[in-house]
Design a protein around this motif. Structure first.
Motif, PDB file in Angstrom:
ATOM      1  N   TYR A  31       0.843  -1.204   0.000  1.00  0.00           N
ATOM      2  CA  TYR A  31       0.000   0.000   0.000  1.00  0.00           C
ATOM      3  C   TYR A  31       0.874   1.249   0.000  1.00  0.00           C
ATOM      4  CZ  TYR A  31      -3.843   3.153   0.861  1.00  0.00           C
ATOM      5  OH  TYR A  31      -4.769   4.170   0.738  1.00  0.00           O
ATOM      6  N   SER A  34      -0.932   6.336   0.735  1.00  0.00           N
ATOM      7  CA  SER A  34      -1.397   6.942   1.986  1.00  0.00           C
ATOM      8  C   SER A  34      -1.677   8.430   1.863  1.00  0.00           C
ATOM      9  CB  SER A  34      -0.388   6.678   3.104  1.00  0.00           C
ATOM     10  OG  SER A  34      -0.386   5.297   3.387  1.00  0.00           O
ATOM     11  N   THR A  38      -4.893   7.236   4.475  1.00  0.00           N
ATOM     12  CA  THR A  38      -4.105   6.260   5.233  1.00  0.00           C
ATOM     13  C   THR A  38      -4.984   5.084   5.606  1.00  0.00           C
ATOM     14  OG1 THR A  38      -4.700   7.398   7.250  1.00  0.00           O
ATOM     15  CG2 THR A  38      -2.545   7.942   6.301  1.00  0.00           C
ATOM     16  N   GLN A  39      -4.355   3.962   5.882  1.00  0.00           N
ATOM     17  CA  GLN A  39      -5.095   2.841   6.441  1.00  0.00           C
ATOM     18  C   GLN A  39      -5.363   3.098   7.934  1.00  0.00           C
ATOM     19  OE1 GLN A  39      -6.636   0.990   4.687  1.00  0.00           O
ATOM     20  NE2 GLN A  39      -5.581   1.030   2.702  1.00  0.00           N
ATOM     21  N   LYS A 231      -6.509  11.251   6.540  1.00  0.00           N
ATOM     22  CA  LYS A 231      -5.106  11.251   6.108  1.00  0.00           C
ATOM     23  C   LYS A 231      -4.163  11.085   7.288  1.00  0.00           C
ATOM     24  CE  LYS A 231      -6.099  13.871   2.003  1.00  0.00           C
ATOM     25  NZ  LYS A 231      -6.056  13.041   0.804  1.00  0.00           N
ATOM     26  N   TYR A 233      -4.767   8.514   9.790  1.00  0.00           N
ATOM     27  CA  TYR A 233      -5.151   7.237  10.396  1.00  0.00           C
ATOM     28  C   TYR A 233      -6.561   7.252  10.987  1.00  0.00           C
ATOM     29  CZ  TYR A 233      -0.146   7.006   9.796  1.00  0.00           C
ATOM     30  OH  TYR A 233       1.099   7.085   9.243  1.00  0.00           O
ATOM     31  N   ALA A 388       3.539   6.070   4.612  1.00  0.00           N
ATOM     32  CA  ALA A 388       3.067   6.316   5.978  1.00  0.00           C
ATOM     33  C   ALA A 388       3.934   5.483   6.908  1.00  0.00           C
ATOM     34  CB  ALA A 388       1.604   5.938   6.102  1.00  0.00           C
TER      35      ALA A 388
END
Ligand code: PMP
Length: 411
Positions: A31, A34, A38-39, A231, A233, A388
């Motif tokens: 990934y 981000s 973000t994840q 952005k 988390y 990230a």
């Protein structure tokens, strides 16, 4: 793994992000998107789910226990997020859907009241469309003008040009803290100083900054600071505007409805104090709670070590890119953060992105909502890898292995 990462235990951090264990097209997910969003760590996912399972009610009005719990969770999150950006108090933190809505709020509520025929709003050529278009819409209504600040070939704001423009009728300088397309970190303290010396206000678009560096709005010297939860988390659909108290207090509401009023009658309505005056309707309560959890998550980490780790990943990508035949990097500012943008052998970025996706590598291609910037470099788009805290050098290696395959397939 690099030295900084090993002290941070990136692998343990990655375990807190369940989606990172996903396979995409038969490959482990890499990934590298981000900057788009973000994840989310378990802590954020659980906070949202727990809120709906145990505390859900509407805020501020009903006199029952659940409503009290929801209100304190919501207002508690506001306190946390306000403190996270260095606000003196939580009154200065207005919930919005994100950066875009925060900038629109300032454009309409501040600009709509203050801007007059002939006034200028200075925005840089680096800006995301959300820091250009709201100003254009408001400027068109009041006869003001949006004027671009030139950037250099390295992708930095030309401060001489800014100084020159500030001799004119500028009322606002609105620039990104960090560019989403090139990763340029702008000299925001200096920009704030120059703007203020010329009698203009400053708004910083912090969408790409808050996850990556400690932000202190007072130390930056800005008047407004806009950012998005997703952005950093947190969840989508929530973000905030921080504003100087005296400015917010003078701004009229920009949307009407429940929650933002003091009294309503057919003779006219009166409005709440800040920040509620700007928060019409039922807010994204779970989103605010989730963003509060994201702030707790970030506060629980060694932010300097995270920044060093992210910088290591970015510098490693840059080094590998410099050695990669046919890769042209865009944005070579002296300070960069988060994003690595390039064109491969002049190939359409969408084709490169699609072939990388087949290898499980997720990144963004195209104009990144920065069309004036793309025009400045006379390209239609770039491939952008963005990083990230959970990214690793190994993932950068996977990107370059993938790019080598793409180069063979497309040449
Ligand atoms: N500004 C910048 C620099 C961004 O990167 C983004 C999102 N790509 C935005 C503004 C808009 O943010 P949002 O869509 O969360 O409102």
């Amino acid at each position: 793994m690099n030295a900084v990462a090993s002290t941070l235990d990136i692998s343990a951090l990655r375990d807190q992000f369940p989606i990172l264990a996903t396979e995409i097209n038969g490959h482990p997910l890499t990934y590298l998107d981000s900057a788009a969003t973000t994840q989310k760590p378990d802590a954020v996912i659980d906070a949202i789910s727990d809120y709906y399972r145990h505390d859900n009610a509407n805020v501020h009005r009903a006199a029952h226990t659940l409503a009290d719990r929801a209100t304190s969770a919501f207002e508690g999150a506001r306190k946390k997020v306000a403190a996270f950006v260095g606000s003196e108090n939580e009154k200065q933190l207005v919930w919005t859907r994100g950066t875009t809505e925060a900038i629109n709020l300032v454009a309409y509520a501040w600009g709509g009241r203050v801007l007059q025929e002939g006034d200028q709003i200075l925005v840089s050529t680096l800006e995301h469309h959300s820091n250009i278009v709201p100003w254009q819409l408001v400027a068109a209504r009041c006869g003001a003008e949006v004027v671009p600040i030139r950037i250099t070939d390295a992708g930095e704001i030309d401060l001489e040009e800014l100084r020159r423009l500030l001799k004119g009728p500028a009322r606002m300088v609105a620039v990104g803290h960090v560019s989403n397309a090139l990763g340029t970190v702008n000299p925001v303290r200096e920009i704030a100083k120059l703007a203020h010396e010329a009698g203009a206000l400053v708004l910083f678009d912090g969408a790409q900054a808050t996850a990556h560096q400690v932000v202190d709005v007072r130390e930056l010297g800005c008047d407004f600071y806009a950012f998005s939860g997703h952005k950093m988390y947190g969840p989508t659909g929530i973000g905030a505007l921080w504003g100087r108290e005296e400015l917010l207090a003078e701004m009229p509401p920009w949307q009407g409805g429940g929650e933002m009023i003091d009294e309503v009658s057919f003779d006219g309505s009166t409005f709440q104090q800040i920040p509620y005056r700007f928060e019409a309707g039922t807010p994204d309560i779970a989103g605010a709670v989730g963003l509060g959890a994201a702030v707790d998550f970030l506060n629980g980490l060694d932010r300097d070590a995270i920044a060093a780790h992210e910088n290591d990943i970015l510098q490693y990508a840059i080094e590998r890119g410099d050695d990669f035949d046919g890769l042209t990097r865009y944005g070579c500012a002296s300070q960069v953060s988060g994003a690595f943008s390039f064109v491969l052998n002049g190939l359409p970025s969408a084709d490169v992105g699609m072939l990388l996706d087949q290898q499980g590598i997720a990144l963004r291609t195209g104009h990144h909502c920065t069309q004036p910037l793309m025009s400045r470099f006379e390209i239609s788009g770039t491939v952008r890898a963005s990083f990230a805290l959970y990214n690793t050098r190994e993932e950068v290696d996977r990107l370059f292995t993938g790019l080598a395959k793409v180069r063979t397939m497309l040449s």
